[in-house]
Design a protein around this motif. Structure first.
Motif, PDB file in Angstrom:
ATOM      1  N   UNK A  11       0.830  -1.212   0.000  1.00 43.60           N
ATOM      2  CA  UNK A  11       0.000   0.000   0.000  1.00 43.60           C
ATOM      3  C   UNK A  11       0.861   1.257   0.000  1.00 43.60           C
ATOM      4  N   UNK A  12       1.925   1.243   0.778  1.00 46.14           N
ATOM      5  CA  UNK A  12       2.812   2.410   0.847  1.00 46.14           C
ATOM      6  C   UNK A  12       3.545   2.619  -0.480  1.00 46.14           C
ATOM      7  N   UNK A  13       3.967   1.542  -1.112  1.00 49.77           N
ATOM      8  CA  UNK A  13       4.708   1.623  -2.371  1.00 49.77           C
ATOM      9  C   UNK A  13       3.867   2.260  -3.486  1.00 49.77           C
ATOM     10  N   UNK A  14       2.578   1.899  -3.552  1.00 54.43           N
ATOM     11  CA  UNK A  14       1.747   2.340  -4.667  1.00 54.43           C
ATOM     12  C   UNK A  14       1.002   3.654  -4.426  1.00 54.43           C
ATOM     13  N   UNK A  49      -0.805  -0.562 -14.079  1.00 45.62           N
ATOM     14  CA  UNK A  49      -0.504   0.390 -13.019  1.00 45.62           C
ATOM     15  C   UNK A  49      -1.400   0.098 -11.826  1.00 45.62           C
ATOM     16  N   UNK A  50      -0.880   0.415 -10.657  1.00 43.96           N
ATOM     17  CA  UNK A  50      -1.618   0.189  -9.419  1.00 43.96           C
ATOM     18  C   UNK A  50      -1.533   1.463  -8.587  1.00 43.96           C
ATOM     19  N   UNK A  51      -2.646   1.823  -7.946  1.00 44.21           N
ATOM     20  CA  UNK A  51      -2.685   3.022  -7.114  1.00 44.21           C
ATOM     21  C   UNK A  51      -3.409   2.720  -5.808  1.00 44.21           C
ATOM     22  N   UNK A  52      -2.864   3.225  -4.720  1.00 40.70           N
ATOM     23  CA  UNK A  52      -3.512   3.100  -3.417  1.00 40.70           C
ATOM     24  C   UNK A  52      -4.711   4.047  -3.383  1.00 40.70           C
ATOM     25  N   UNK A  53      -5.869   3.518  -2.985  1.00 35.35           N
ATOM     26  CA  UNK A  53      -7.094   4.322  -2.927  1.00 35.35           C
ATOM     27  C   UNK A  53      -7.145   5.103  -1.619  1.00 35.35           C
ATOM     28  N   UNK A  54      -8.173   5.930  -1.484  1.00 35.70           N
ATOM     29  CA  UNK A  54      -8.370   6.670  -0.232  1.00 35.70           C
ATOM     30  C   UNK A  54      -8.535   5.711   0.943  1.00 35.70           C
ATOM     31  N   UNK A  55      -9.253   4.602   0.717  1.00 34.66           N
ATOM     32  CA  UNK A  55      -9.419   3.609   1.788  1.00 34.66           C
ATOM     33  C   UNK A  55      -8.070   3.005   2.188  1.00 34.66           C
ATOM     34  N   UNK A  56      -7.228   2.770   1.193  1.00 36.54           N
ATOM     35  CA  UNK A  56      -5.892   2.247   1.471  1.00 36.54           C
ATOM     36  C   UNK A  56      -5.048   3.239   2.257  1.00 36.54           C
ATOM     37  N   UNK A  57      -5.178   4.524   1.926  1.00 39.78           N
ATOM     38  CA  UNK A  57      -4.443   5.553   2.673  1.00 39.78           C
ATOM     39  C   UNK A  57      -4.918   5.623   4.121  1.00 39.78           C
ATOM     40  N   UNK A  58      -6.223   5.517   4.319  1.00 38.38           N
ATOM     41  CA  UNK A  58      -6.753   5.520   5.680  1.00 38.38           C
ATOM     42  C   UNK A  58      -6.269   4.304   6.458  1.00 38.38           C
ATOM     43  N   UNK A  59      -6.213   3.152   5.795  1.00 40.12           N
ATOM     44  CA  UNK A  59      -5.706   1.932   6.435  1.00 40.12           C
ATOM     45  C   UNK A  59      -4.255   2.113   6.863  1.00 40.12           C
ATOM     46  N   UNK A  60      -3.439   2.709   5.995  1.00 34.43           N
ATOM     47  CA  UNK A  60      -2.044   2.987   6.345  1.00 34.43           C
ATOM     48  C   UNK A  60      -1.964   3.926   7.548  1.00 34.43           C
ATOM     49  N   UNK A  61      -2.778   4.971   7.517  1.00 35.22           N
ATOM     50  CA  UNK A  61      -2.777   5.946   8.605  1.00 35.22           C
ATOM     51  C   UNK A  61      -3.171   5.289   9.926  1.00 35.22           C
TER      52      UNK A  61
END
Length: 86
Positions: A11-14, A49-61
């Motif tokens: 998640x952090x990489x993408x 291509x792969x991109x982290x979504x808003x949900x993925x960013x929240x999960x990381x946070x």
């Protein structure tokens, strides 16, 4: 490396979107896509291509990895309003 660490690393990489990295486990990427933490696309050169979504960013946070996301309190996003200078 444990599965949770791999998920967070992927998640952090993408963040911001990148071309698929063959070092990442396709099964974990598929799982993260099913959870709506990642989304995929195709470039004009037919590269995946792969991109982290808003949900993925929240999960990381929530996992303690600092990313640029809104504050979360009690499981809800806190919207902040900046007052305009008069």
């Amino acid at each position: 490396m444990d599965i949770e660490k791999q998920r967070l690393d992927i998640l952090e990489y993408y963040i911001g979107g990148k071309v698929y990295n063959s070092e990442h486990d396709k099964a974990i990427i598929k799982e993260l896509k099913n959870l709506d933490y990642l989304r995929c696309g195709i470039t004009s050169n037919l590269d995946e291509t792969i991109m982290t979504t808003d949900y993925g960013l929240l999960y990381l946070d929530l996992s303690g990895i600092p990313v640029d996301t809104p504050a979360i309190e009690g499981g809800r996003i806190i919207k902040t309003v900046k007052e305009a200078a008069i």
